[in-house]
Design a protein around this motif. Structure first.
Motif, PDB file in Angstrom:
ATOM      1  N   ASP A  99      -7.524  -2.627  -3.864  1.00  0.00           N
ATOM      2  CA  ASP A  99      -6.878  -2.749  -5.163  1.00  0.00           C
ATOM      3  C   ASP A  99      -5.624  -1.886  -5.198  1.00  0.00           C
ATOM      4  O   ASP A  99      -5.464  -0.960  -4.410  1.00  0.00           O
ATOM      5  CB  ASP A  99      -7.856  -2.301  -6.259  1.00  0.00           C
ATOM      6  CG  ASP A  99      -7.486  -2.810  -7.636  1.00  0.00           C
ATOM      7  OD1 ASP A  99      -6.593  -3.686  -7.726  1.00  0.00           O
ATOM      8  OD2 ASP A  99      -8.073  -2.350  -8.622  1.00  0.00           O
ATOM      9  N   LEU A 100      -4.736  -2.212  -6.156  1.00  0.00           N
ATOM     10  CA  LEU A 100      -3.478  -1.488  -6.331  1.00  0.00           C
ATOM     11  C   LEU A 100      -3.306  -1.152  -7.808  1.00  0.00           C
ATOM     12  O   LEU A 100      -3.766  -1.890  -8.675  1.00  0.00           O
ATOM     13  CB  LEU A 100      -2.292  -2.347  -5.876  1.00  0.00           C
ATOM     14  CG  LEU A 100      -2.334  -2.875  -4.450  1.00  0.00           C
ATOM     15  CD1 LEU A 100      -1.281  -3.950  -4.259  1.00  0.00           C
ATOM     16  CD2 LEU A 100      -2.114  -1.743  -3.478  1.00  0.00           C
ATOM     17  N   GLY A 101      -2.610  -0.071  -8.085  1.00  0.00           N
ATOM     18  CA  GLY A 101      -2.315   0.298  -9.467  1.00  0.00           C
ATOM     19  C   GLY A 101      -1.006   1.055  -9.560  1.00  0.00           C
ATOM     20  O   GLY A 101      -0.591   1.701  -8.595  1.00  0.00           O
ATOM     21  N   VAL A 102      -0.348   0.964 -10.711  1.00  0.00           N
ATOM     22  CA  VAL A 102       0.906   1.683 -10.941  1.00  0.00           C
ATOM     23  C   VAL A 102       0.758   2.498 -12.219  1.00  0.00           C
ATOM     24  O   VAL A 102       0.264   1.988 -13.226  1.00  0.00           O
ATOM     25  CB  VAL A 102       2.104   0.707 -11.078  1.00  0.00           C
ATOM     26  CG1 VAL A 102       3.361   1.455 -11.476  1.00  0.00           C
ATOM     27  CG2 VAL A 102       2.324  -0.043  -9.782  1.00  0.00           C
ATOM     28  N   PHE A 119      -6.031   1.682  -3.422  1.00  0.00           N
ATOM     29  CA  PHE A 119      -7.460   1.902  -3.220  1.00  0.00           C
ATOM     30  C   PHE A 119      -7.881   1.096  -2.002  1.00  0.00           C
ATOM     31  O   PHE A 119      -7.584  -0.101  -1.903  1.00  0.00           O
ATOM     32  CB  PHE A 119      -8.254   1.444  -4.444  1.00  0.00           C
ATOM     33  CG  PHE A 119      -7.858   2.156  -5.702  1.00  0.00           C
ATOM     34  CD1 PHE A 119      -8.401   3.394  -6.021  1.00  0.00           C
ATOM     35  CD2 PHE A 119      -6.936   1.601  -6.574  1.00  0.00           C
ATOM     36  CE1 PHE A 119      -8.031   4.052  -7.179  1.00  0.00           C
ATOM     37  CE2 PHE A 119      -6.561   2.247  -7.737  1.00  0.00           C
ATOM     38  CZ  PHE A 119      -7.107   3.483  -8.038  1.00  0.00           C
ATOM     39  N   SER A 120      -8.578   1.754  -1.065  1.00  0.00           N
ATOM     40  CA  SER A 120      -8.929   1.066   0.181  1.00  0.00           C
ATOM     41  C   SER A 120     -10.371   1.346   0.574  1.00  0.00           C
ATOM     42  O   SER A 120     -11.047   2.197  -0.011  1.00  0.00           O
ATOM     43  CB  SER A 120      -8.002   1.510   1.306  1.00  0.00           C
ATOM     44  OG  SER A 120      -8.321   2.816   1.716  1.00  0.00           O
ATOM     45  N   ASP A 121     -10.813   0.639   1.608  1.00  0.00           N
ATOM     46  CA  ASP A 121     -12.125   0.851   2.193  1.00  0.00           C
ATOM     47  C   ASP A 121     -12.065   1.844   3.346  1.00  0.00           C
ATOM     48  O   ASP A 121     -13.046   2.036   4.046  1.00  0.00           O
ATOM     49  CB  ASP A 121     -12.689  -0.487   2.709  1.00  0.00           C
ATOM     50  CG  ASP A 121     -12.983  -1.448   1.578  1.00  0.00           C
ATOM     51  OD1 ASP A 121     -13.336  -0.984   0.484  1.00  0.00           O
ATOM     52  OD2 ASP A 121     -12.856  -2.668   1.789  1.00  0.00           O
ATOM     53  N   ASP A 122     -10.924   2.477   3.560  1.00  0.00           N
ATOM     54  CA  ASP A 122     -10.737   3.427   4.643  1.00  0.00           C
ATOM     55  C   ASP A 122     -11.537   4.693   4.343  1.00  0.00           C
ATOM     56  O   ASP A 122     -11.412   5.274   3.262  1.00  0.00           O
ATOM     57  CB  ASP A 122      -9.248   3.746   4.787  1.00  0.00           C
ATOM     58  CG  ASP A 122      -8.932   4.547   6.021  1.00  0.00           C
ATOM     59  OD1 ASP A 122      -9.512   4.228   7.078  1.00  0.00           O
ATOM     60  OD2 ASP A 122      -8.111   5.474   5.944  1.00  0.00           O
ATOM     61  N   SER A 125      -9.226   8.038   3.920  1.00  0.00           N
ATOM     62  CA  SER A 125      -8.382   8.113   2.721  1.00  0.00           C
ATOM     63  C   SER A 125      -8.630   6.888   1.838  1.00  0.00           C
ATOM     64  O   SER A 125      -7.896   5.920   1.910  1.00  0.00           O
ATOM     65  CB  SER A 125      -6.913   8.207   3.108  1.00  0.00           C
ATOM     66  OG  SER A 125      -6.561   7.124   3.930  1.00  0.00           O
ATOM     67  N   PRO A 126      -9.667   6.979   0.994  1.00  0.00           N
ATOM     68  CA  PRO A 126      -9.970   5.838   0.121  1.00  0.00           C
ATOM     69  C   PRO A 126      -8.907   5.604  -0.956  1.00  0.00           C
ATOM     70  O   PRO A 126      -8.794   4.506  -1.473  1.00  0.00           O
ATOM     71  CB  PRO A 126     -11.314   6.190  -0.494  1.00  0.00           C
ATOM     72  CG  PRO A 126     -11.457   7.660  -0.327  1.00  0.00           C
ATOM     73  CD  PRO A 126     -10.641   8.045   0.859  1.00  0.00           C
ATOM     74  N   GLU A 127      -8.129   6.640  -1.269  1.00  0.00           N
ATOM     75  CA  GLU A 127      -7.019   6.503  -2.214  1.00  0.00           C
ATOM     76  C   GLU A 127      -5.764   7.080  -1.571  1.00  0.00           C
ATOM     77  O   GLU A 127      -5.801   8.156  -0.990  1.00  0.00           O
ATOM     78  CB  GLU A 127      -7.295   7.235  -3.522  1.00  0.00           C
ATOM     79  CG  GLU A 127      -8.336   6.587  -4.375  1.00  0.00           C
ATOM     80  CD  GLU A 127      -8.503   7.277  -5.719  1.00  0.00           C
ATOM     81  OE1 GLU A 127      -7.586   8.011  -6.145  1.00  0.00           O
ATOM     82  OE2 GLU A 127      -9.561   7.092  -6.329  1.00  0.00           O
ATOM     83  N   LEU A 128      -4.665   6.350  -1.718  1.00  0.00           N
ATOM     84  CA  LEU A 128      -3.388   6.793  -1.174  1.00  0.00           C
ATOM     85  C   LEU A 128      -2.353   6.606  -2.266  1.00  0.00           C
ATOM     86  O   LEU A 128      -2.370   5.596  -2.968  1.00  0.00           O
ATOM     87  CB  LEU A 128      -3.037   5.965   0.066  1.00  0.00           C
ATOM     88  CG  LEU A 128      -1.872   6.411   0.909  1.00  0.00           C
ATOM     89  CD1 LEU A 128      -2.144   7.778   1.526  1.00  0.00           C
ATOM     90  CD2 LEU A 128      -1.624   5.409   2.018  1.00  0.00           C
TER      91      LEU A 128
END
Length: 162
Positions: A99-102, A119-122, A125-128
């Motif tokens: 997902d993405l957010g601004v 937002f990632s499944d990594d 770093s689940p959030e970048l």
């Protein structure tokens, strides 16, 4: 049974190409004939966007060469490089993005900047965050398109069970 002259593997009498190396047997055309090198290699990575933080303090840092953070979006991954003396590089594959957010404050809106949250499944770093970038909504839309394209190319789709 006959053997391939290129790799030495035994093949069936009626075969036109070697099953191991793809060499044409009995004077047939190669299965790769007519293809370019680009067709035979994995897709190349293309830089889609690159930027730096553009907040007021970041602009002042840029004047003296201290704004060392760089955000890069390619056709396969996201790269965030930070650090003046020591370098820290964080990468996330586009396939892992969920997902993405601004977000923008009033001052950010006046300056035309915003913070893009990814937002990632990594696991590492689940959030970048792309902090204080110009045209955050435009970058988000470009990243969204790149993520959808990469997932389509790799035949990935998600299902939700209710």
């Amino acid at each position: 049974m006959p053997y391939c002259t290129a790799c030495g593997i035994e093949y069936k009498q009626a075969a036109k190409f070697c099953g191991e190396c793809g060499t044409a047997l009995n004077g047939g055309a190669s299965p790769t004939a007519g293809r370019t090198l680009r067709d035979l290699t994995p897709a190349q990575e293309i830089k889609l966007w690159e930027g730096k933080p553009a907040g007021i303090s970041d602009r002042l840092k840029g004047l003296v060469g201290l704004n060392t953070t760089t955000y890069t979006i390619t056709s396969q991954r996201i790269i965030v490089k930070t650090g003046l003396i020591g370098k820290n590089v964080e990468e996330i594959e586009l396939l892992r993005i969920r997902d993405l957010g601004v977000s923008q404050s009033i001052l950010d809106r006046m300056l035309g900047i915003g913070t893009l949250t990814i937002f990632s499944d990594d696991a590492s770093s689940p959030e970048l965050w792309f902090r204080k970038i110009h045209g955050a909504h435009t970058v988000k839309d470009a990243l969204r398109k790149a993520v959808r394209d990469e997932k389509t190319v790799n035949n990935i789709s998600y299902r939700e069970q209710i």
